[in-house]
Design an enzyme around this catalytic site. Structure first.
Site, mmCIF file in Angstrom:
data_model
loop_
_atom_site.group_PDB
_atom_site.id
_atom_site.type_symbol
_atom_site.label_atom_id
_atom_site.label_comp_id
_atom_site.label_asym_id
_atom_site.label_seq_id
_atom_site.Cartn_x
_atom_site.Cartn_y
_atom_site.Cartn_z
ATOM 1 N N ASP A 1 4.543 2.006 -5.539
ATOM 2 C CA ASP A 1 3.479 2.545 -6.382
ATOM 3 C C ASP A 1 3.334 1.611 -7.572
ATOM 4 O O ASP A 1 4.211 1.563 -8.443
ATOM 5 C CB ASP A 1 3.850 3.958 -6.837
ATOM 6 N N TYR B 1 -12.702 5.535 -14.010
ATOM 7 C CA TYR B 1 -12.785 4.356 -13.153
ATOM 8 C C TYR B 1 -13.471 3.183 -13.868
ATOM 9 O O TYR B 1 -12.981 2.054 -13.857
ATOM 10 C CB TYR B 1 -13.538 4.726 -11.886
ATOM 11 N N ASN C 1 -5.459 -5.217 -6.316
ATOM 12 C CA ASN C 1 -6.609 -4.562 -5.703
ATOM 13 C C ASN C 1 -6.454 -3.052 -5.599
ATOM 14 O O ASN C 1 -7.436 -2.336 -5.404
ATOM 15 C CB ASN C 1 -6.832 -5.158 -4.306
ATOM 16 N N THR D 1 -16.287 0.999 1.982
ATOM 17 C CA THR D 1 -14.867 1.309 1.907
ATOM 18 C C THR D 1 -14.668 2.811 1.765
ATOM 19 O O THR D 1 -15.630 3.577 1.643
ATOM 20 C CB THR D 1 -14.218 0.610 0.700
ATOM 21 N N ASP E 1 0.850 -1.184 0.000
ATOM 22 C CA ASP E 1 0.000 0.000 0.000
ATOM 23 C C ASP E 1 0.888 1.236 0.000
ATOM 24 O O ASP E 1 1.792 1.360 0.830
ATOM 25 C CB ASP E 1 -0.934 0.025 1.214
ATOM 26 N N LYS F 1 -11.875 -0.429 -14.954
ATOM 27 C CA LYS F 1 -12.407 -1.683 -14.436
ATOM 28 C C LYS F 1 -12.885 -2.606 -15.560
ATOM 29 O O LYS F 1 -12.783 -3.834 -15.446
ATOM 30 C CB LYS F 1 -13.544 -1.394 -13.456
#
Length: 309
Positions: free
Chosen positions: A72, A171, A99, A205, A37, A175
């Site tokens: 990254d 986005y 993810n 989330t 992360d 996806k």
């Protein structure tokens, strides 16, 4: 005995939410986990190397093995460093869970090039970069041993990629692209014993909170004390199964997880078709509307125009 005892997994974007739930579930099932992360905000700004380390400490407190990584994934060389760290630390890599993600939601006419590039970079390029470097590793292992590597790539799509969502051109495109990349990966890497699947997770989330005005800050998967359909950790068991030998026959598939329900998606299945009624000659444009409306949309021109208003 855990379902994936002895396997080594990488989970990107594992500091919060769904990714954190994946990392905890994989560790509980017996895997050694590299928790990746960058520690940035939900829009991709800033970094905090402590975010991944917090999850590592939680895993270790529960008896698991884990390492933190702050790479990254949208950076080609840092994505390779992530793969290399897993192999250097644990000797192998068996499960790659892509993810990591950010959002910068805007309508098309307000979206800047930087908004597009940042979101596509983390989601789509980030998924490709880590998968590329892992595939190089796995192909070489196969060439050296002659045996299937029995590895698993698990990518992350979303309803925005499956169905589209206003305000998420970047986005949703990323996806949707990830589903295409998943299928290509499954086809190209099958000969080496690598399978690839995608999941569409659910739960409260940091990203979903940006889509609900006045939403409270979401809880982390480990903060729930009883079953809750909004717990992003509900997706973890599916990732464990996809990473295990029990799913060795499953590849190129997309699964949605919503609470206790698992849905198998078959995107872009061919629907009705129509041939030129004049036979083997080029379509006359004037004939296409009536033919398509009648045979594909099962309506006529007048009804179609009324529906489109």
């Amino acid at each position: 005995m855990g379902l994936i005892d002895g396997k080594v997994a990488i989970v990107t974007g594992a500091g919060h939410g769904v990714g954190r739930g994946h990392a905890l579930a994989l560790s509980k099932a017996g895997a050694k986990v590299v928790v990746n992360d960058l520690g940035g905000s939900v829009t991709g700004d800033g970094n905090d190397q402590g975010v991944a380390q917090q999850v590592v400490e939680l895993i270790r407190s529960r008896g698991g093995e884990a390492l933190a990584n702050g790479s990254d994934v949208s950076d080609w060389n840092q994505a390779k460093d992530l793969i290399d760290q897993a192999v250097d630390a644990f000797g192998q890599l068996d499960i790659l869970v892509n993810n990591a993600g950010i959002v910068r939601d805007k309508m098309l006419f307000n979206m800047l090039e930087a908004d597009w590039d940042a979101v596509i970079g983390v989601h789509l390029k980030g998924t490709f970069a880590t998968t590329h470097h892992a595939s190089v590793l796995w192909r070489e292992r196969h060439r050296t041993t002659g045996d299937p590597v029995n590895a698993s790539v698990i990518n992350t799509t979303s309803p925005s990629g499956l169905y589209a969502n206003p305000g998420q051109a970047n986005y949703g495109s990323a996806k949707a692209g990830i589903m295409g990349l998943t299928k290509v990966t499954s086809l190209e890497m099958a000969r080496y014993g690598v399978r690839a699947n995608a999941i569409s997770p659910s739960g409260a989330t940091r990203i979903t909170a940006t889509m609900r005005a006045g939403a409270d800050g979401p809880k982390e998967p480990d903060e729930y004390t009883e079953y809750d359909p909004m717990n992003p950790g509900n997706c973890g068991p599916v990732v464990v199964w996809l990473g295990s030998d029990a799913s060795s026959h499953v590849s190129g598939q997309v699964f949605g997880i919503n609470g206790t329900t698992i849905t198998h998606y078959r995107p872009w299945v061919a629907g009705d078709s129509v041939s030129n009624p004049r036979g083997n000659e080029m379509w006359d444009p004037a004939d296409i509307g009536p033919a398509v409306n009648a045979r594909i949309f099962h309506t006529n021109d007048v009804e179609m125009r009324q529906q489109m208003r």
